[in-house]
Design an enzyme around this catalytic site. Structure first.
Site: not given
Length: 264
Positions: A29, A31
């Site tokens: 991922d 963020d």
């Protein structure tokens, strides 16, 4: 269902390091996983008042964040925020603790690991940050929402794909992306699957792809973040088969990967 062709700038087989010899796949991922905050929040510091007006903040609808962020980028353009200002704000976002050490380890073991990003952020933010950090070359693929500046200087954001998963935001199901990527890469690798898959994340939308992992695979949830809390609440009956290894620093992930690499 398939993702649009503009999902990324490179296909896996076009990457010089995406070779059949690589035994492991690591998905990240972006963020609050690669970087230490939300890139969407960070770019608001480029606004004159460094925050959104209340009417715009209140316009968000649950499950429609991509649509909301499209409105935010229109507002930023109307406020005169330039591409240079957005680029600068993105590059200033700090990495999550120890993530650069993790990338340094993976750089030294590129013959073992193939890397990809799966993120509900956008292509412009992710590519600019990875390029600024000097690690863009490590990633064979970036799966995220398309975004680019138009002739008027506005950053135009689009949804990644449509899907039928009721658990995920309307613009992205990371499990669909993961399953399609694994199937496509296995075909390109002459039928050879990755020996193990690792998923590094933090958010609630990182739980769905974790359910696609097998018993030899590992989900790395950031300790104390939504992904970690939700996985702790799940049981094998819910379809969770993967090993769960929480992390505070990227060096925790390095320690786990070293053990796997040494299992020859």
């Amino acid at each position: 269902m398939t993702a649009p062709s503009n999902q990324t700038h490179a296909s896996p087989h076009a990457s010089p390091h995406a070779t059949p010899q690589q035994r492991f796949l690591v998905l990240f991922d972006f963020d609050e996983t690669i970087i230490n905050e939300s890139s969407d929040d960070a770019v608001l510091r480029a606004l004159p008042g460094q925050r959104l007006p209340e009417w715009l903040r209140n316009s968000y609808r649950e499950g429609h964040y991509n649509e909301h962020m499209q409105k935010v980028l229109v507002y930023m353009a109307e406020q005169g925020v330039s591409e240079d200002s957005i680029h600068s704000a993105v590059e200033k976002i700090p990495p999550a603790p120890g993530l650069l050490s993790l990338f340094q380890y993976l750089q030294g073991h590129r013959q073992e690991f193939e890397l990809a990003v799966v993120s509900d952020a956008n292509m412009y933010f992710i590519e600019k940050w990875l390029e600024g950090a000097g690690v863009r070359h490590l990633f064979a693929q970036i799966f995220t929402n398309p975004a680019s500046f138009d002739a008027s200087g506005r950053l135009v954001l689009l949804p990644f794909h449509s899907h039928a998963c009721s658990c995920c935001p309307d613009n992205m199901c990371k499990q669909v992306i993961l399953r399609e990527y694994l199937a496509g890469r296995q075909k390109e690798r002459g039928g050879a699957p990755f020996q193990r898959v690792f998923y590094v994340g933090d958010g609630a939308n990182d739980v769905c792809p974790s359910l696609a992992l097998g018993p030899r695979d590992t989900a790395f949830p950031r300790r104390g973040f939504p992904m970690h809390r939700l996985l702790l609440e799940m049981s094998q009956e819910a379809g969770l088969k993967a090993n769960i290894v929480p992390w505070v620093s990227g060096e925790d992930i390095v320690d786990s990967l070293k053990e796997v690499v040494e299992e020859r």
